[in-house]
Design a protein around this motif. Structure first.
Motif, mmCIF file in Angstrom:
data_model
loop_
_atom_site.group_PDB
_atom_site.id
_atom_site.type_symbol
_atom_site.label_atom_id
_atom_site.label_comp_id
_atom_site.label_asym_id
_atom_site.label_seq_id
_atom_site.Cartn_x
_atom_site.Cartn_y
_atom_site.Cartn_z
ATOM 1 N N VAL A 55 9.209 -2.103 -12.731
ATOM 2 C CA VAL A 55 10.002 -0.880 -12.843
ATOM 3 C C VAL A 55 9.210 0.307 -12.321
ATOM 4 C CG1 VAL A 55 11.234 0.632 -14.452
ATOM 5 C CG2 VAL A 55 11.276 -1.843 -14.790
ATOM 6 N N ASN A 56 7.907 0.331 -12.664
ATOM 7 C CA ASN A 56 7.066 1.428 -12.161
ATOM 8 C C ASN A 56 6.925 1.373 -10.645
ATOM 9 O OD1 ASN A 56 6.700 2.187 -14.840
ATOM 10 N ND2 ASN A 56 4.792 1.021 -15.046
ATOM 11 N N LEU A 57 6.931 0.152 -10.100
ATOM 12 C CA LEU A 57 6.826 0.008 -8.652
ATOM 13 C C LEU A 57 8.045 0.588 -7.949
ATOM 14 C CD1 LEU A 57 5.349 -1.274 -6.176
ATOM 15 C CD2 LEU A 57 6.644 -3.364 -6.623
ATOM 16 N N LEU A 58 9.228 0.445 -8.561
ATOM 17 C CA LEU A 58 10.452 0.931 -7.919
ATOM 18 C C LEU A 58 10.544 2.455 -7.927
ATOM 19 C CD1 LEU A 58 13.106 -1.611 -9.240
ATOM 20 C CD2 LEU A 58 11.930 -1.605 -7.051
ATOM 21 N N MET A 59 9.845 3.080 -8.890
ATOM 22 C CA MET A 59 9.925 4.540 -9.030
ATOM 23 C C MET A 59 11.392 4.998 -9.102
ATOM 24 S SD MET A 59 6.809 6.133 -6.735
ATOM 25 C CE MET A 59 7.589 5.720 -5.202
ATOM 26 N N VAL A 60 12.113 4.540 -10.152
ATOM 27 C CA VAL A 60 13.543 4.836 -10.329
ATOM 28 C C VAL A 60 13.727 6.342 -10.478
ATOM 29 C CG1 VAL A 60 15.581 4.404 -11.740
ATOM 30 C CG2 VAL A 60 13.854 2.599 -11.409
ATOM 31 N N PRO A 61 14.573 6.953 -9.686
ATOM 32 C CA PRO A 61 14.780 8.410 -9.799
ATOM 33 C C PRO A 61 15.593 8.761 -11.054
ATOM 34 C CG PRO A 61 16.290 7.492 -8.190
ATOM 35 C CD PRO A 61 15.392 6.361 -8.615
ATOM 36 N N ASP A 62 15.483 10.027 -11.467
ATOM 37 C CA ASP A 62 16.245 10.515 -12.618
ATOM 38 C C ASP A 62 17.662 10.834 -12.154
ATOM 39 O OD1 ASP A 62 17.151 11.504 -14.940
ATOM 40 O OD2 ASP A 62 15.790 13.231 -15.043
ATOM 41 N N MET A 63 18.590 9.999 -12.582
ATOM 42 C CA MET A 63 19.989 10.171 -12.153
ATOM 43 C C MET A 63 20.871 10.717 -13.264
ATOM 44 S SD MET A 63 20.528 6.799 -9.779
ATOM 45 C CE MET A 63 19.786 5.708 -10.976
ATOM 46 N N ASP A 64 20.293 11.251 -14.353
ATOM 47 C CA ASP A 64 21.088 11.867 -15.411
ATOM 48 C C ASP A 64 21.792 13.112 -14.861
ATOM 49 O OD1 ASP A 64 19.954 9.917 -16.855
ATOM 50 O OD2 ASP A 64 18.702 11.205 -18.114
ATOM 51 N N ALA A 65 23.021 13.349 -15.322
ATOM 52 C CA ALA A 65 23.810 14.521 -14.915
ATOM 53 C C ALA A 65 24.510 15.108 -16.147
ATOM 54 C CB ALA A 65 24.841 14.156 -13.855
ATOM 55 N N ALA A 104 14.758 0.523 -2.565
ATOM 56 C CA ALA A 104 15.445 0.237 -3.826
ATOM 57 C C ALA A 104 15.873 1.510 -4.537
ATOM 58 C CB ALA A 104 14.539 -0.603 -4.727
ATOM 59 N N ALA A 105 14.980 2.528 -4.579
ATOM 60 C CA ALA A 105 15.322 3.765 -5.284
ATOM 61 C C ALA A 105 16.530 4.437 -4.652
ATOM 62 C CB ALA A 105 14.118 4.704 -5.286
ATOM 63 N N GLY A 106 16.569 4.532 -3.324
ATOM 64 C CA GLY A 106 17.721 5.122 -2.646
ATOM 65 C C GLY A 106 18.986 4.329 -2.876
ATOM 66 N N GLN A 107 18.853 3.002 -2.901
ATOM 67 C CA GLN A 107 20.025 2.173 -3.139
ATOM 68 C C GLN A 107 20.586 2.395 -4.539
ATOM 69 O OE1 GLN A 107 19.254 -2.000 -2.800
ATOM 70 N NE2 GLN A 107 21.426 -2.571 -2.754
ATOM 71 N N LEU A 108 19.707 2.488 -5.535
ATOM 72 C CA LEU A 108 20.178 2.751 -6.896
ATOM 73 C C LEU A 108 20.877 4.104 -6.982
ATOM 74 C CD1 LEU A 108 17.142 1.447 -8.987
ATOM 75 C CD2 LEU A 108 19.390 0.388 -8.764
ATOM 76 N N ALA A 109 20.305 5.116 -6.315
ATOM 77 C CA ALA A 109 20.933 6.445 -6.339
ATOM 78 C C ALA A 109 22.300 6.409 -5.669
ATOM 79 C CB ALA A 109 20.019 7.454 -5.660
ATOM 80 N N ASP A 110 22.400 5.704 -4.545
ATOM 81 C CA ASP A 110 23.686 5.627 -3.855
ATOM 82 C C ASP A 110 24.728 4.885 -4.688
ATOM 83 O OD1 ASP A 110 22.549 6.980 -1.747
ATOM 84 O OD2 ASP A 110 22.114 5.154 -0.575
ATOM 85 N N GLU A 111 24.284 3.826 -5.382
ATOM 86 C CA GLU A 111 25.224 3.054 -6.185
ATOM 87 C C GLU A 111 25.760 3.858 -7.370
ATOM 88 O OE1 GLU A 111 23.084 -0.407 -7.273
ATOM 89 O OE2 GLU A 111 23.347 -1.422 -5.336
ATOM 90 N N ASN A 112 24.992 4.785 -7.917
ATOM 91 C CA ASN A 112 25.423 5.540 -9.095
ATOM 92 C C ASN A 112 25.988 6.928 -8.759
ATOM 93 O OD1 ASN A 112 24.482 4.078 -11.787
ATOM 94 N ND2 ASN A 112 22.923 3.694 -10.205
#
Length: 448
Positions: A111-121, A34-42
């Protein structure tokens, strides 16, 4: 430990373990991908942010009034946009990672389980070579997180539904398989107790149906063997009674008159001999021996066959037996509860009741060393129960039935009854239960 669990428990534990394993595997896969997918989508939006920042810097360098151009650009940005301008003089904006999402319906643990990466730029904005702020990319992942949560709920619900459906099918199958096995076990228990009349219901899978059919065939064979055994024992008992009757008749008709003749001659000799002298004393000794032999002959006749049962009835015959016991053993207090209905009992059943009481009292007298005993005989519509108890020392270990009671046990079994020996509260109980309607007599065939 596993072998002690029931079949249903052994069936449902793997299903429950599979459900938990599926949930854990789903969580692990969700965390991995999931985390990689979110990063790829954004990632396209992050690249767009850098492109916009580059274009803005180029525009500001070419503009006559860069500040006015920058203000116009900032005003064109909406507050809901993921791309924002952050002035260099303003404090750093709060990272949305710690609470920037609208998590309506999505639990924080997910949300904690997904460990969402920091995608701020952030890309700097320059005017005359001086940094005046940053073009920042602050994505709102609320919709993405909600989508992942809905997918996780759908997967969990599907797995739970399949598990419940499989459990229901397994429960029904287990019931349909266990019910015939339960019937088979109950039937085998009845067979072990000697009840072969009720057949085992045949059902379930073919293997179980075949086992039930084989068990019913075994029950029929055992029933026939049991009946043949009872017939054989009844025949042996009848032959034994006939032999005892013939022996008793011989003792009564042949030995009895001889003893009476010897006793009469001895009395005449005593009367004719002088009162003193060796001849008179010898005659007295012979008379005492003859009288003792007559008493012994009567006791043997009573044990061989109580001929007076037919004339006096079973109840009176038993009372006579008890009176003789009291005379023979005055040191033992004998009480009794004899049902007058015993007089309605005749034939082999009456002889068996008499023999059981006689043999049990003989054991009390010879072996029990008792101070009191009780004899009880009751008659009901279905059974005749005889019980003899005493306060003696009981039977030695390993000696459940002696020779006499073993013979009584065979006689009782020939009449489809039971004879048991119990030790309760310091008293020994010999309990005999006979059917009110005795088993049919087998025809006595000559041997040889």
């Amino acid at each position: 430990m596993w072998q002690r669990l029931s079949f249903r428990t052994q069936l449902f534990l793997p299903l429950g373990a599979s459900f938990l394993a599926t949930l854990i595997l789903g969580g692990v896969l969700l965390q991995i991908f999931a985390a990689g997918q979110l990063a790829d989508e954004n990632e396209p939006a992050r690249r767009s942010t850098r492109t916009i920042a580059t274009a803005l810097n180029n525009t500001l360098r070419a503009s006559d009034d860069p500040r006015k151009t920058l203000d116009a650009f900032v005003q064109s940005l909406t507050t809901s946009s993921d791309i924002q301008f952050r002035s260099a003089e303003s404090p750093a904006a709060e990272s949305r990672k710690d609470g920037r999402y609208n998590l309506q319906g999505v639990p924080q643990w997910f949300v904690n389980l997904l460990m969402v990466p920091d995608m701020d730029a952030a890309t700097p904005v320059l005017i005359d070579g001086k940094r005046v702020g940053d073009i920042v990319f602050l994505p709102d992942l609320s919709a993405d997180l909600f989508e992942k949560w809905i997918g996780f709920l759908a997967l969990t619900g599907l797995v739970a539904m399949l598990t419940v459906l499989t459990g229901i099918i397994a429960y029904v199958f287990a019931g349909s398989a266990l019910r015939p096995l339960q019937h088979l076990g109950e039937g085998l228990t009845r067979m072990r107790r000697g009840d072969y009349a009720k057949p085992i219901p045949i059902g379930g899978p073919p293997e179980i149906r075949q086992s039930c059919a084989e068990a019913n065939a075994l029950a029929a064979t055992l029933a026939q063997l049991s009946q043949d055994n009872r017939d054989l024992m009844h025949r042996l008992v009848s032959l034994q009674d006939d032999e005892r009757r013939d022996l008793a008749r011989e003792l009564h008709d042949e030995l009895g008159p001889l003893l009476f003749s010897i006793r009469a001659g001895t009395i005449a000799l005593v009367d004719a001999s002088p009162q003193a002298g060796n001849l008179g004393k010898s005659a007295q000794d012979v008379l005492q021996s003859v009288e003792a032999l007559q008493q012994t002959n009567r006791r043997i006749l009573d044990r061989l066959r109580p001929l007076y049962i037919q004339e006096l009835g079973l109840s009176t015959s038993v009372q006579t037996l008890l009176q003789n016991f009291r005379k023979q053993a005055p040191h033992i207090v004998l009480t009794d509860t004899i049902d007058p209905g015993l007089d309605g009992i005749a034939g082999p059943l009456a002889q068996t009741v008499y023999r059981v009481i006689q043999e049990a009292l003989t054991n009390v007298l010879r072996h029990a060393k008792a101070s009191n005993a009780h004899v009880q005989a009751t008659v009901t519509d279905k059974a005749l129960v005889v019980e003899i108890s005493d306060d003696g020392g009981g039977f030695p270990d390993g000696n459940v039935f002696g020779r006499g009671l073993t013979g009584m046990h065979e006689r009782v079994r020939a009449l489809s009854g039971s004879l048991s020996l119990l030790r309760v509260d310091g008293r020994t109980h010999v309990r005999c239960r006979l059917p009110a309607e005795p088993a049919r007599e087998a025809p006595v065939q000559p041997i040889g």
